[in-house]
Motif scaffolding. Sequence first.
Motif, short mmCIF file in Angstrom:
data_model
loop_
_atom_site.label_atom_id
_atom_site.label_comp_id
_atom_site.label_asym_id
_atom_site.label_seq_id
_atom_site.Cartn_x
_atom_site.Cartn_y
_atom_site.Cartn_z
N ARG A 144 16.55 -46.04 12.51
CA ARG A 144 17.31 -46.29 13.73
C ARG A 144 17.01 -45.26 14.82
NH1 ARG A 144 21.27 -50.15 12.72
NH2 ARG A 144 21.40 -50.26 14.98
N ILE A 145 15.78 -44.75 14.81
CA ILE A 145 15.36 -43.83 15.88
C ILE A 145 15.45 -44.56 17.23
CG2 ILE A 145 12.90 -44.42 15.70
CD1 ILE A 145 12.29 -41.42 16.12
N CYS A 146 15.68 -43.82 18.29
CA CYS A 146 15.78 -44.42 19.62
C CYS A 146 14.55 -45.28 19.92
CB CYS A 146 15.88 -43.30 20.66
SG CYS A 146 15.81 -43.89 22.35
N VAL A 147 14.78 -46.55 20.24
CA VAL A 147 13.62 -47.41 20.55
C VAL A 147 13.08 -47.13 21.95
CG1 VAL A 147 14.14 -49.31 18.97
CG2 VAL A 147 15.14 -49.31 21.24
N PHE A 199 9.67 -44.69 26.45
CA PHE A 199 10.06 -45.09 27.80
C PHE A 199 10.79 -43.93 28.49
CE2 PHE A 199 12.84 -47.18 30.87
CZ PHE A 199 11.97 -48.06 31.49
N ALA A 200 11.69 -43.26 27.73
CA ALA A 200 12.44 -42.14 28.29
C ALA A 200 11.49 -41.02 28.72
CB ALA A 200 13.45 -41.63 27.26
N ALA A 257 20.43 -34.82 25.10
CA ALA A 257 21.28 -35.74 25.86
C ALA A 257 22.37 -36.34 24.98
CB ALA A 257 20.42 -36.84 26.48
N ASN A 316 26.19 -36.77 16.72
CA ASN A 316 26.07 -38.17 16.32
C ASN A 316 26.59 -38.30 14.89
OD1 ASN A 316 25.39 -40.85 16.34
ND2 ASN A 316 23.21 -40.53 16.76
N TYR A 373 25.72 -35.21 12.45
CA TYR A 373 24.76 -34.13 12.70
C TYR A 373 24.93 -33.68 14.14
CZ TYR A 373 21.71 -37.61 14.93
OH TYR A 373 21.20 -38.58 15.75
N VAL A 405 16.66 -34.96 18.61
CA VAL A 405 17.16 -35.41 19.92
C VAL A 405 17.25 -36.94 20.06
CG1 VAL A 405 16.53 -35.40 22.37
CG2 VAL A 405 16.32 -33.33 21.01
N PHE A 406 16.26 -37.65 19.54
CA PHE A 406 16.24 -39.11 19.66
C PHE A 406 16.66 -39.79 18.35
CE2 PHE A 406 13.49 -37.75 23.10
CZ PHE A 406 13.83 -38.63 24.13
N SER A 407 17.34 -39.03 17.46
CA SER A 407 17.67 -39.49 16.12
C SER A 407 16.35 -39.63 15.33
CB SER A 407 18.47 -40.79 16.16
OG SER A 407 18.98 -41.07 14.88
N LYS A 454 27.01 -41.08 11.27
CA LYS A 454 26.61 -42.30 10.56
C LYS A 454 27.60 -42.55 9.43
CE LYS A 454 22.80 -42.60 12.86
NZ LYS A 454 22.65 -43.67 13.80
#
Length: 201
Positions: free
Chosen positions: A134-137, A141-142, A59, A63, A87, A128-130, A65
Amino acid sequence: MVCKHPDIQEKIAQEVREATNLKDNSSIDELADNLTEETLSKMQYLVAALTETSRLYPAVPLNAKVCSSDDTWPDGFSVKKGDIVGYHAYGMGRMKYIWGDDAEEFRPERWLDENGLVQQESSFKLIVFSAGPRICVGKEFAYREMMIFSAVLLGSYILKLRDENKVANYRTKFTHHIDGGLYVQASPRFANASSLRRYMP
Ligand code: HEM
């Protein structure tokens, strides 16, 4: 992907219906009511199919940094404070170097162990979620959202592409968009499947 792979669509639907103990005359409401932590945890093939889809169609396809300090990476490559490092999750998801010769194949089984349970993978590999601090919190939930929505949809409806010859093209933005959308036809799997509309916002 489930339209392009009807056998996989069928396998997910069977898993959902078995996990929720659904009978042929059950309604879509009964399916939705039976989605609990316990029944969702039995849907390992669904998790594998969602993970495999996100590997090939992340999705967040790319990305970047900004380096907060000078650093030397494990392979000896050096970066300076202020450098931008990007990346490409879409590219990484297709690299044979990372996933093997069948990298471009849609194969949910690659996520399952010999007992049919989903195997954990490093988030630096499936990016996919990094990854890292700072991975997707919202990752868990997703997954819950994707599972509940897919289970209701695929357990109740058979999905087919409206135009089997349509090639999906993408628009690269911060998130991945299908150019012009992708139209599918949904036909009820069983007589009591009521309108999907009530499950939509
Ligand atoms: C399939 C669904 C999702 C994907 C693929 C995804 C992916 C990502 C990625 C790649 C990042 C890192 C962004 C960056 O490096 O700046 C991120 C961050 C984040 N995501 Fe998600 N996300 C998803 C769903 C969600 C959901 C449902 C929530 C909230 C309920 C959420 C909340 C967040 C937050 C708060 C951050 C920032 C974390 C931080 O910077 O410390 N995400 N997500």
